[in-house]
Design a protein around this motif. Structure first.
Motif, short mmCIF file in Angstrom:
data_model
loop_
_atom_site.label_atom_id
_atom_site.label_comp_id
_atom_site.label_asym_id
_atom_site.label_seq_id
_atom_site.Cartn_x
_atom_site.Cartn_y
_atom_site.Cartn_z
N ARG A 15 0.97 -1.25 -0.03
CA ARG A 15 -0.09 -0.02 -0.01
C ARG A 15 1.16 1.60 -0.32
O ARG A 15 0.86 1.86 -0.75
CB ARG A 15 -0.97 0.28 0.86
CG ARG A 15 -1.74 1.59 0.87
CD ARG A 15 -2.78 1.12 2.60
NE ARG A 15 -3.64 0.02 2.40
CZ ARG A 15 -4.01 -0.70 4.13
NH1 ARG A 15 -3.41 0.02 4.49
NH2 ARG A 15 -4.41 -1.51 3.89
N GLY A 19 1.81 3.97 -3.18
CA GLY A 19 1.60 5.82 -2.71
C GLY A 19 2.35 6.35 -2.88
O GLY A 19 2.60 7.78 -3.33
N THR A 46 -9.13 12.21 -0.91
CA THR A 46 -9.19 10.67 -1.22
C THR A 46 -6.96 10.19 -2.07
O THR A 46 -6.62 9.29 -1.51
CB THR A 46 -9.50 10.40 -2.58
OG1 THR A 46 -11.66 10.11 -2.13
CG2 THR A 46 -9.22 8.48 -2.86
N ARG A 49 -4.93 9.84 1.24
CA ARG A 49 -4.91 9.32 2.05
C ARG A 49 -4.22 8.06 0.85
O ARG A 49 -3.76 7.07 1.20
CB ARG A 49 -6.41 8.58 2.00
CG ARG A 49 -6.41 9.95 2.81
CD ARG A 49 -8.44 9.51 3.48
NE ARG A 49 -8.58 10.19 4.13
CZ ARG A 49 -9.85 10.66 3.74
NH1 ARG A 49 -10.51 10.51 3.23
NH2 ARG A 49 -10.77 12.19 5.00
N CYS A 50 -4.47 7.77 -0.25
CA CYS A 50 -3.87 7.02 -0.68
C CYS A 50 -2.14 6.91 -0.77
O CYS A 50 -1.29 5.87 -0.65
CB CYS A 50 -4.02 7.07 -2.72
SG CYS A 50 -5.54 6.85 -2.59
N GLU A 51 -1.53 8.40 -1.02
CA GLU A 51 -0.38 8.65 -1.23
C GLU A 51 0.62 8.52 0.07
O GLU A 51 1.53 7.98 0.39
CB GLU A 51 -0.41 9.95 -1.63
CG GLU A 51 -0.13 10.64 -2.82
CD GLU A 51 0.22 12.02 -3.59
OE1 GLU A 51 0.38 12.16 -4.23
OE2 GLU A 51 0.36 12.78 -2.28
N ARG A 55 -5.36 4.79 2.99
CA ARG A 55 -6.52 3.98 1.84
C ARG A 55 -5.64 3.33 0.99
O ARG A 55 -4.55 3.15 0.65
CB ARG A 55 -6.96 5.36 1.61
CG ARG A 55 -8.27 4.40 0.98
CD ARG A 55 -8.33 6.29 0.12
NE ARG A 55 -9.93 5.42 -1.50
CZ ARG A 55 -11.02 5.74 -0.76
NH1 ARG A 55 -11.24 5.84 0.06
NH2 ARG A 55 -11.77 4.94 -2.03
N ALA A 56 -6.12 2.36 0.98
CA ALA A 56 -6.64 1.22 0.12
C ALA A 56 -6.88 1.56 -1.70
O ALA A 56 -8.41 2.37 -0.89
CB ALA A 56 -6.55 -0.77 0.05
N VAL A 57 -6.26 1.29 -2.45
CA VAL A 57 -7.14 1.79 -3.63
C VAL A 57 -7.74 0.83 -4.65
O VAL A 57 -7.00 -0.36 -4.81
CB VAL A 57 -5.16 2.27 -4.54
CG1 VAL A 57 -5.32 2.57 -6.10
CG2 VAL A 57 -4.63 3.44 -4.07
N SER A 58 -8.24 1.47 -4.74
CA SER A 58 -9.38 -0.38 -4.94
C SER A 58 -9.07 0.26 -6.88
O SER A 58 -8.63 0.94 -7.58
CB SER A 58 -11.01 0.79 -4.73
OG SER A 58 -11.27 1.58 -5.80
N ILE A 61 -10.82 3.87 -7.84
CA ILE A 61 -9.68 4.85 -8.28
C ILE A 61 -8.69 4.51 -8.66
O ILE A 61 -7.68 5.30 -9.22
CB ILE A 61 -9.53 4.69 -6.56
CG1 ILE A 61 -11.00 5.20 -6.05
CG2 ILE A 61 -8.47 5.57 -6.10
CD1 ILE A 61 -10.36 5.69 -4.59
N LEU A 62 -7.93 3.60 -8.99
CA LEU A 62 -6.88 3.11 -9.69
C LEU A 62 -6.87 3.43 -11.12
O LEU A 62 -6.11 4.13 -12.01
CB LEU A 62 -6.24 1.54 -9.56
CG LEU A 62 -5.38 1.07 -10.10
CD1 LEU A 62 -3.98 1.30 -9.51
CD2 LEU A 62 -4.56 -0.88 -10.61
#
Length: 83
Positions: A15, A19, A46, A49-51, A55-58, A61-62
């Protein structure tokens, strides 16, 4: 199969790698988190949080992020120069 603790550590590691890759690609593109969020149709929180690996990247979102960055989705998961 790895233990639950080991598996959790692996998930956290990947993760954070995604990020870090997202942050690098975004800055190389000269985009702020807000600009990338606008392009991807996401909230800037979002992106943050991803970076930061919070947050897991769905898949959804990917795909949004990759097209907003002008790259293929796999490039967020794996560096081209890494075997």
């Amino acid at each position: 199969m790895p233990s639950d603790d080991h598996l959790s550590a692996l998930v956290e590691h990947h993760r954070r790698e995604v990020g870090n890759r997202l942050r690098r690609l975004r800055t190389e593109a000269g985009l702020s988190q807000m600009a990338l969020a606008d392009r991807a149709g996401l909230d800037h929180r979002t992106i943050s949080r991803c970076e930061n690996g919070h947050r897991a990247v769905s898949i959804d979102i990917l795909v949004r992020l990759s097209y907003a960055l002008g790259i293929q989705p796999w490039q967020l998961l794996h560096d081209a120069d890494t075997p």
